[in-house]
Design an enzyme around this catalytic site. Structure first.
Site, short mmCIF file in Angstrom:
data_model
loop_
_atom_site.label_atom_id
_atom_site.label_comp_id
_atom_site.label_asym_id
_atom_site.label_seq_id
_atom_site.Cartn_x
_atom_site.Cartn_y
_atom_site.Cartn_z
N ASP A 25 -3.57 5.20 -4.68
CA ASP A 25 -4.70 4.32 -4.96
C ASP A 25 -4.98 3.33 -3.84
O ASP A 25 -5.81 2.43 -4.00
CB ASP A 25 -4.43 3.54 -6.26
N HIS A 26 -4.33 3.49 -2.70
CA HIS A 26 -4.38 2.49 -1.65
C HIS A 26 -5.72 2.40 -0.92
O HIS A 26 -5.98 1.43 -0.21
CB HIS A 26 -3.27 2.78 -0.62
N GLY A 27 -6.56 3.40 -1.05
CA GLY A 27 -7.81 3.43 -0.29
C GLY A 27 -8.74 2.28 -0.57
O GLY A 27 -9.49 1.84 0.32
N VAL A 28 -8.73 1.76 -1.80
CA VAL A 28 -9.59 0.62 -2.12
C VAL A 28 -9.12 -0.63 -1.39
O VAL A 28 -9.91 -1.40 -0.85
CB VAL A 28 -9.63 0.36 -3.64
N TYR A 145 3.76 -7.39 -10.59
CA TYR A 145 4.28 -7.85 -9.31
C TYR A 145 4.34 -9.37 -9.27
O TYR A 145 3.31 -10.04 -9.46
CB TYR A 145 3.41 -7.37 -8.17
N ARG A 147 3.84 -12.52 -7.54
CA ARG A 147 3.13 -12.95 -6.32
C ARG A 147 2.40 -14.25 -6.61
O ARG A 147 1.56 -14.29 -7.49
CB ARG A 147 2.12 -11.88 -5.88
N LYS A 176 6.03 -0.85 -13.90
CA LYS A 176 6.32 -0.65 -12.48
C LYS A 176 6.49 -2.03 -11.86
O LYS A 176 5.63 -2.90 -12.02
CB LYS A 176 5.17 0.08 -11.79
N GLY A 201 7.73 1.30 -4.30
CA GLY A 201 8.28 1.53 -2.98
C GLY A 201 8.02 0.39 -2.03
O GLY A 201 8.79 0.14 -1.11
N GLY A 202 6.89 -0.32 -2.25
CA GLY A 202 6.55 -1.43 -1.38
C GLY A 202 6.08 -0.95 -0.02
O GLY A 202 5.71 0.22 0.15
N ARG A 230 3.35 4.83 -0.19
CA ARG A 230 3.36 5.00 1.27
C ARG A 230 4.62 5.64 1.80
O ARG A 230 4.57 6.42 2.76
CB ARG A 230 3.14 3.64 1.95
#
Length: 266
Positions: A25-28, A145, A147, A176, A201-202, A230
């Site tokens: 999903d990283h593309g956004v 997460y 943050r 997760k 995984g980070g 990643r």
């Protein structure tokens, strides 16, 4: 709830009660980086390596999900923000449970940055989505997460415990979150959370052996597997990396045995 049970078995191995999820999903948030440009090719590799499910945004399903080869579960991510926005930590809902059902999803996921300035809004959305998921029998993965300004260390066991428990309290079926760095403290995270916990995984980890050791330690501590992006899709061989991780998660391989799979051996 029979619908949830049926769908969960498509993303969690019923024999081990563990899973290997590959988020794509990283593309956004960061754009078309290496590993997610050819979505169909990457999904083919991780499927052949033994991943249980892939996770992606709604618009990428037509570009990459399976129409051939080994079947693999589909998780639709409901949350998004870009790295160019005024507050990348503020995740907003960009689609619905109903849309995910129409796309054939086996589960949905929602991202909450616990401790961020917009945490209250994200918690409201998580709770609301959880209720809709219950209505439709759709499994919900909460990406929890730590943050924010009050958080000095995102891997601090105390803040990870709180984040994981908060997700379960609000209705998630799977959590997760970050790995705490060692099995003893991560075991406390798992004990404090009544639903399965998988580790993120980070950022790209320096050595492959370090990644595999983290996976091994997390399942030893009671974790339910991994949701690693990643470090899988940017590996030299995503298929071999997935196979090595799946070997640890599902087959109980040692790190040394998993490294042999990673290097192309059996």
């Amino acid at each position: 709830m029979i619908g949830k049970r049926i769908r969960i078995e498509r993303i969690i191995n019923r024999k081990t009660d563990r899973t290997v999820i590959v988020p794509l999903d990283h593309g956004v948030s960061i754009g078309p980086v290496r590993g997610i440009i050819d979505m169909a090719g990457t999904i083919d590799e991780v499927a052949s390596g033994g991943a249980n499910a892939v996770l992606m945004h709604k618009g990428m399903v037509r570009s990459g999900h399976r129409g051939y080869g080994r079947d693999i579960g589909l998780i639709i991510h409901l949350s998004a923000s870009t790295g160019l926005g005024p507050d990348p930590n503020h995740k907003v809902l960009v689609t619905s449970v109903e849309k995910a059902l129409k796309l054939g999803a086996d589960a949905v996921s929602v991202h909450v940055n616990v401790g961020s300035e917009r945490e209250p809004e994200m918690l409201i959305k998580l709770g609301t989505v959880a209720e809709i998921c219950d209505d439709w029998g759709m499994p919900l993965i909460a990406m929890m997460y730590p943050r924010g300004k009050k958080i000095d260390d995102e891997h601090d066991p105390e803040v990870v415990k709180l984040a994981a428990r908060a997700g379960a309290e609000l209705g998630a079926d799977i959590i997760k979150t970050n790995y705490t760095g060692d099995p003893d403290t991560f075991r406390d995270v798992v004990k404090g959370c009544p639903v399965p916990v998988v580790i993120a995984g980070g950022p790209k980890i320096e050595t492959e052996e370090e990644l595999l050791q983290m996976v091994s330690d997390s399942v030893e501590a009671g974790g339910a597997g991994v949701a690693i992006g990643r470090n899988i899709f940017q590996a030299d061989s995503p298929a071999n990396m997935t196979g090595a991780i799946a070997g640890i998660v599902h087959d109980g391989l040692s790190v040394e045995e998993a490294v042999r799979i990673l290097k192309g051996g059996e």
